[in-house]
Design an enzyme around this catalytic site. Structure first.
Site, mmCIF file in Angstrom:
data_model
loop_
_atom_site.group_PDB
_atom_site.id
_atom_site.type_symbol
_atom_site.label_atom_id
_atom_site.label_comp_id
_atom_site.label_asym_id
_atom_site.label_seq_id
_atom_site.Cartn_x
_atom_site.Cartn_y
_atom_site.Cartn_z
ATOM 1 C CG ASP A 1 0.737 -5.876 -8.641
ATOM 2 O OD1 ASP A 1 1.339 -5.810 -7.618
ATOM 3 O OD2 ASP A 1 -0.514 -6.208 -8.379
ATOM 4 C CE1 TYR B 1 -4.590 -1.958 -3.623
ATOM 5 C CE2 TYR B 1 -5.739 -0.435 -4.962
ATOM 6 C CZ TYR B 1 -4.503 -1.053 -4.548
ATOM 7 O OH TYR B 1 -3.485 -0.740 -5.160
ATOM 8 C CB SER C 1 0.586 -10.323 -9.948
ATOM 9 O OG SER C 1 0.274 -9.212 -8.970
ATOM 10 C CD GLU D 1 -5.636 -5.088 -12.608
ATOM 11 O OE1 GLU D 1 -4.754 -5.739 -13.335
ATOM 12 O OE2 GLU D 1 -6.131 -5.563 -11.437
ATOM 13 C CG HIS E 1 -1.954 -1.072 1.150
ATOM 14 N ND1 HIS E 1 -3.167 -0.854 0.229
ATOM 15 C CD2 HIS E 1 -2.095 -2.426 1.315
ATOM 16 C CE1 HIS E 1 -3.846 -2.031 0.170
ATOM 17 N NE2 HIS E 1 -3.208 -2.864 0.768
ATOM 18 C CB THR E 2 4.501 1.832 -0.333
ATOM 19 O OG1 THR E 2 4.584 0.678 -0.798
ATOM 20 C CG2 THR E 2 4.329 2.094 1.192
ATOM 21 C CG ASP E 3 1.363 0.217 -5.525
ATOM 22 O OD1 ASP E 3 0.368 0.629 -4.641
ATOM 23 O OD2 ASP E 3 1.266 -0.607 -6.616
ATOM 24 N N GLY F 1 -6.073 -15.891 -8.803
ATOM 25 C CA GLY F 1 -6.908 -15.211 -7.661
ATOM 26 C C GLY F 1 -6.456 -15.401 -6.326
ATOM 27 C CB SER G 1 -5.376 -10.053 -13.258
ATOM 28 O OG SER G 1 -5.082 -9.562 -12.058
HETATM 29 C C1 GLA Z 1 -2.460 -4.925 -5.041
HETATM 30 C C2 GLA Z 1 -2.255 -3.641 -6.196
HETATM 31 C C3 GLA Z 1 -0.891 -3.320 -6.080
HETATM 32 C C4 GLA Z 1 -0.326 -2.648 -4.711
HETATM 33 C C5 GLA Z 1 -0.763 -3.689 -3.638
HETATM 34 C C6 GLA Z 1 -0.699 -3.469 -2.234
HETATM 35 O O1 GLA Z 1 -1.677 -5.892 -5.399
HETATM 36 O O2 GLA Z 1 -2.528 -4.490 -7.530
HETATM 37 O O3 GLA Z 1 -0.822 -2.191 -7.018
HETATM 38 O O4 GLA Z 1 -1.148 -1.288 -4.295
HETATM 39 O O5 GLA Z 1 -2.232 -4.179 -3.743
HETATM 40 O O6 GLA Z 1 0.698 -3.042 -1.897
#
Ligand code: GLA
Length: 384
Positions: free
Chosen positions: A173, A222, A129, A161, A37-39, A125, A131
């Site tokens: 991702d 999210y 990642s 996305e 949750h930093t991106d 899922g 997707s």
């Molecule tokens: C998901 C999102 C990413 C990122 C993470 C949390 O994987 O696709 O972009 O925000 O959550 O770090």
């Protein structure tokens, strides 16, 4: 890997007998070691591309139609290239490939009718990642021999996305999938998109454990967090107008909003998580898995208590892992509200870890959790 590609080509020929000899591309999944949750807050992340991957065989057809078969889902979709620009999301798997095709077209890339055959070793899922890997593999397939910078492919896939599949994800991702390095993770600055390889010691294994929990909340949770971060920026910028994103927030500014309820926790997490990424990278460079593990556990507690994106099952997996022999660290990984934990383990303890974490989780929740050994892998590209 060669066997995987040969088998894929055979299946492709079976599905599209009139098509030419296919090209094969592979796009890995990813696991994030630290920095969640930093991106989307222009901070730092440390993802690792993994060997489990999405594979696509593709060849041109002379039908002017994009034909896509998913072997895992046993589903098929086709779309005339001429109608691609008007395509609307269907809320299913096809939104990823169609969204990418549409974004490529919007970016001025031209491609003819093509046949795509998708097959994957990457579980869908579970938070690895699948997707984003599918998006990147589709982009590389449709690009064929046309060159595009890896970072631009990642951005196009993120746009697909965000705007077509409707998930407001950050860049981590897709970037990790396009830029993975054999032998380790990458530390990415999500503001400048500069990155560096961070090698990992072979003696420590990275293992994902799937809680098998998928909460309804994951999508809404999210986007709620993203909105809270925006509200926090507005609040802090009242006093510090130079603050553009949570990346710019200092520990002193965090203390100034101590009374801001949940927003305080959100900001506290992001600011401290960015510092933990730096500390983790330094520990990795010093071959110190014990310190790396410590930061992972701190990261988990911060995501659980300050950012509030964990859940009891995932907390249980982390706490249980930390009781087991040979485990340096464990934390939730990715978006949260279920999904996987990432564990850093002494490689020799792996069989015992697998057996025990499964037994404990089964005993507590009656569910058999999947355990995946995640070996670092190179980024997406053409195979062979
Ligand atoms: C998901 C999102 C990413 C990122 C993470 C949390 O994987 O696709 O972009 O925000 O959550 O770090």
């Amino acid at each position: 890997m060669a066997g995987q590609a040969t088998e894929l080509i055979e299946k492709f020929r079976w599905k599209y007998p009139k098509s030419g000899t296919p090209r094969v591309v592979r796009a890995p999944g990813r696991i994030n070691l630290i920095g969640d949750h930093t991106d989307y807050n222009e901070g730092f992340v440390l993802p690792m591309a993994i060997e489990l991957a999405c594979w696509i065989a593709s060849a041109e057809n002379d039908l002017g139609i994009l034909r896509i078969h998913s072997e895992d889902l046993q589903k098929y979709i086709e779309m005339p290239i001429a109608l691609l620009a008007e395509a609307a999301p269907r809320d299913d798997w096809s939104d990823y490939p169609i969204g990418v095709a549409q974004e490529l077209q919007a970016a001025g890339v031209e491609f003819p009718g093509m046949d795509l055959f998708i097959d994957s070793t990457l579980p869908m899922g579970v938070g690895l990642s699948s997707s984003a890997a599918l998006e990147c593999a589709v982009a590389l397939s449709l690009l064929g021999n046309q060159r595009m910078e890896r970072v631009d492919i990642a951005k196009i896939c993120q746009r697909a996305e965000n705007y077509f599949a409707g998930t407001p994800c950050g860049i981590m991702d897709q970037f990790a999938i396009m830029h993975g390095r054999e032998g380790g993770a990458i530390r990415l600055d999500c503001r400048s998109l500069e990155f560096e390889a961070v090698p990992l010691m072979r003696s420590a294994a990275v293992v994902a454990v799937n809680s098998m929990v998928k909460r309804e909340l994951s999508a809404s949770g999210y986007s709620d967090r993203r909105k809270e971060c925006e509200a926090a920026i507005d609040l802090i910028a009242e006093k510090h107008p130079e603050v553009q994103s949570l990346r710019d927030v200092t520990p002193e500014m965090v203390q100034e909003i101590e009374d801001a309820g949940p927003l305080y926790g959100r900001v506290h997490h992001v600011v401290s998580e960015n510092m933990r990424v730096a500390a983790f990278v330094q520990a990795a460079r010093q071959n110190n898995p014990t310190a790396m593990g410590k930061y992972m556990v701190q990261s988990h507690r911060s995501l659980r208590d300050d950012y509030e994106v964990s859940c009891p099952e995932v907390d249980f997996l982390v706490e249980t892992a930390m009781e087991l022999a040979g485990v340096y660290g464990a934390r939730m990984t990715g978006g949260g509200f279920g999904g996987c934990t990432v564990n850093l383990i002494n490689r020799e303890s792996l069989p015992e870890f697998r057996r025990r974490i499964k037994a404990f989780y089964q005993y507590r929740y009656g569910i058999d959790p999947q355990v995946f050994l995640c070996e670092p892998a190179a980024g997406a590209g053409q195979f062979g």
